[in-house]
Design a protein around this motif. Sequence first.
Motif, mmCIF file in Angstrom:
data_model
loop_
_atom_site.group_PDB
_atom_site.id
_atom_site.type_symbol
_atom_site.label_atom_id
_atom_site.label_comp_id
_atom_site.label_asym_id
_atom_site.label_seq_id
_atom_site.Cartn_x
_atom_site.Cartn_y
_atom_site.Cartn_z
ATOM 1 N N PRO A 178 -5.054 26.046 30.270
ATOM 2 C CA PRO A 178 -4.698 25.591 30.571
ATOM 3 C C PRO A 178 -5.914 24.964 29.733
ATOM 4 C CG PRO A 178 -5.017 26.294 32.928
ATOM 5 C CD PRO A 178 -4.534 27.105 31.361
ATOM 6 N N SER A 179 -5.529 23.340 29.622
ATOM 7 C CA SER A 179 -6.385 22.856 28.122
ATOM 8 C C SER A 179 -6.021 20.881 28.484
ATOM 9 C CB SER A 179 -5.926 23.134 26.557
ATOM 10 O OG SER A 179 -5.149 23.682 26.898
ATOM 11 N N SER A 180 -7.227 20.630 28.141
ATOM 12 C CA SER A 180 -7.160 19.453 27.421
ATOM 13 C C SER A 180 -6.199 18.475 26.635
ATOM 14 C CB SER A 180 -8.304 18.557 27.115
ATOM 15 O OG SER A 180 -8.863 19.010 25.672
ATOM 16 N N GLY A 181 -5.815 17.316 26.730
ATOM 17 C CA GLY A 181 -4.975 17.125 25.968
ATOM 18 C C GLY A 181 -5.632 17.469 24.219
ATOM 19 N N TYR A 182 -6.340 17.313 23.796
ATOM 20 C CA TYR A 182 -6.607 17.393 23.145
ATOM 21 C C TYR A 182 -6.921 18.982 22.061
ATOM 22 C CZ TYR A 182 -10.773 17.466 18.628
ATOM 23 O OH TYR A 182 -10.644 18.111 17.501
ATOM 24 N N GLU A 183 -7.345 19.645 23.063
ATOM 25 C CA GLU A 183 -7.665 21.073 23.142
ATOM 26 C C GLU A 183 -6.114 21.486 22.572
ATOM 27 O OE1 GLU A 183 -11.512 22.279 25.534
ATOM 28 O OE2 GLU A 183 -9.460 22.140 26.364
ATOM 29 N N LEU A 184 -5.056 21.281 23.605
ATOM 30 C CA LEU A 184 -3.869 21.773 23.633
ATOM 31 C C LEU A 184 -3.115 20.999 22.364
ATOM 32 C CD1 LEU A 184 -1.645 22.445 25.355
ATOM 33 C CD2 LEU A 184 -0.952 19.820 25.209
ATOM 34 N N ALA A 185 -3.405 19.889 21.575
ATOM 35 C CA ALA A 185 -2.782 19.570 20.703
ATOM 36 C C ALA A 185 -3.565 20.256 20.073
ATOM 37 C CB ALA A 185 -3.560 18.093 20.226
ATOM 38 N N ARG A 186 -4.230 20.410 19.500
ATOM 39 C CA ARG A 186 -5.158 20.990 18.359
ATOM 40 C C ARG A 186 -4.757 22.500 18.204
ATOM 41 N NH1 ARG A 186 -11.180 22.026 17.416
ATOM 42 N NH2 ARG A 186 -10.275 23.362 15.480
ATOM 43 N N ARG A 187 -4.730 23.929 19.364
ATOM 44 C CA ARG A 187 -3.925 24.649 20.070
ATOM 45 C C ARG A 187 -2.370 24.217 19.312
ATOM 46 N NH1 ARG A 187 -4.202 25.483 24.586
ATOM 47 N NH2 ARG A 187 -2.769 26.806 24.620
ATOM 48 N N PHE A 188 -1.530 23.734 19.699
ATOM 49 C CA PHE A 188 -0.135 23.936 19.703
ATOM 50 C C PHE A 188 -0.028 23.543 18.208
ATOM 51 C CE2 PHE A 188 3.601 21.449 19.109
ATOM 52 C CZ PHE A 188 4.357 21.834 19.797
ATOM 53 N N ASP A 189 -0.742 22.833 17.099
ATOM 54 C CA ASP A 189 -0.775 22.795 15.767
ATOM 55 C C ASP A 189 -0.901 24.484 15.269
ATOM 56 O OD1 ASP A 189 -0.182 19.932 15.295
ATOM 57 O OD2 ASP A 189 -2.431 19.529 15.096
ATOM 58 N N ARG A 190 -1.625 25.191 15.818
ATOM 59 C CA ARG A 190 -2.081 26.619 14.894
ATOM 60 C C ARG A 190 -1.040 27.372 15.738
ATOM 61 N NH1 ARG A 190 -7.598 25.021 16.612
ATOM 62 N NH2 ARG A 190 -7.714 26.936 18.708
ATOM 63 N N SER A 191 -0.364 27.257 16.271
ATOM 64 C CA SER A 191 0.640 28.078 17.017
ATOM 65 C C SER A 191 1.838 27.906 16.523
ATOM 66 C CB SER A 191 0.065 28.480 18.438
ATOM 67 O OG SER A 191 0.094 27.279 19.062
ATOM 68 N N ILE A 192 2.765 26.820 17.991
ATOM 69 C CA ILE A 192 3.853 26.694 18.000
ATOM 70 C C ILE A 192 3.795 25.807 17.566
ATOM 71 C CG2 ILE A 192 5.457 25.489 20.009
ATOM 72 C CD1 ILE A 192 4.210 26.984 22.540
ATOM 73 N N GLY A 193 3.637 24.947 16.895
ATOM 74 C CA GLY A 193 3.062 23.990 15.807
ATOM 75 C C GLY A 193 4.211 24.615 14.216
ATOM 76 N N TYR A 194 4.029 25.761 14.446
ATOM 77 C CA TYR A 194 4.601 26.664 12.984
ATOM 78 C C TYR A 194 5.919 26.690 13.430
ATOM 79 C CZ TYR A 194 -0.084 27.926 11.503
ATOM 80 O OH TYR A 194 -1.558 28.037 10.853
ATOM 81 N N PHE A 195 6.940 26.062 14.249
ATOM 82 C CA PHE A 195 7.843 26.423 14.148
ATOM 83 C C PHE A 195 8.500 25.117 15.344
ATOM 84 C CE2 PHE A 195 6.012 29.138 17.090
ATOM 85 C CZ PHE A 195 6.995 29.297 18.269
#
Length: 181
Positions: A15-32
């Motif tokens: 569970p995350s804030s929108g900001y934390e989620l966006a940052r995590r997304f960039d470093r994981s799922i965001g690769y694909f």
Amino acid sequence: MSVQHALLTSLLEKPSSGYELARRFDRSIGYFWHATHQQIYRELGRMAEHGWIAADEGEGDARNRKKVYFVLPPGRDELARWVLAPTAGLDVRDEILVKLRADAVVGPLGLRPEMTRLIGLHRERLETYRQIEQRDFFAAQPTRAQQVQHALLKRGIRYEEDWVSWAEELLPLLDKQDDAA
């Protein structure tokens, strides 16, 4: 695939804030699967409207409160429904492939600099993936989740290795004039 399903997956991980989620997304799922931060916030609102997620609001005044989003049972059900639905399959959209096809039809259009730039980007991504592998996948007894995540990373590594190899083979052809012309 929708961004919503990628976000549900990420929120189930943590569970995350929108900001934390966006940052995590960039470093994981965001690769694909790419999503802008604006798109992530917009989708969080839609997912809340669907009843898939909710947010806990922290303490303090309204300006400093941080909403922490988490997945509700209907969101988990939606993710399970989506996971079991057939995938699109062989949907590959890569703009450079269409440009190369145009180059083949029209003749040398000067794509060498762009291909060289793309090779550099793919090499950088490959190095990032290798660093992630060295940093994150060293457990002697990995869990099933860790094994699946490592398999995903290995897919990314193989993709980048193959892309660079393919593009390097292609480079000499980009300057070659057609002998039949």
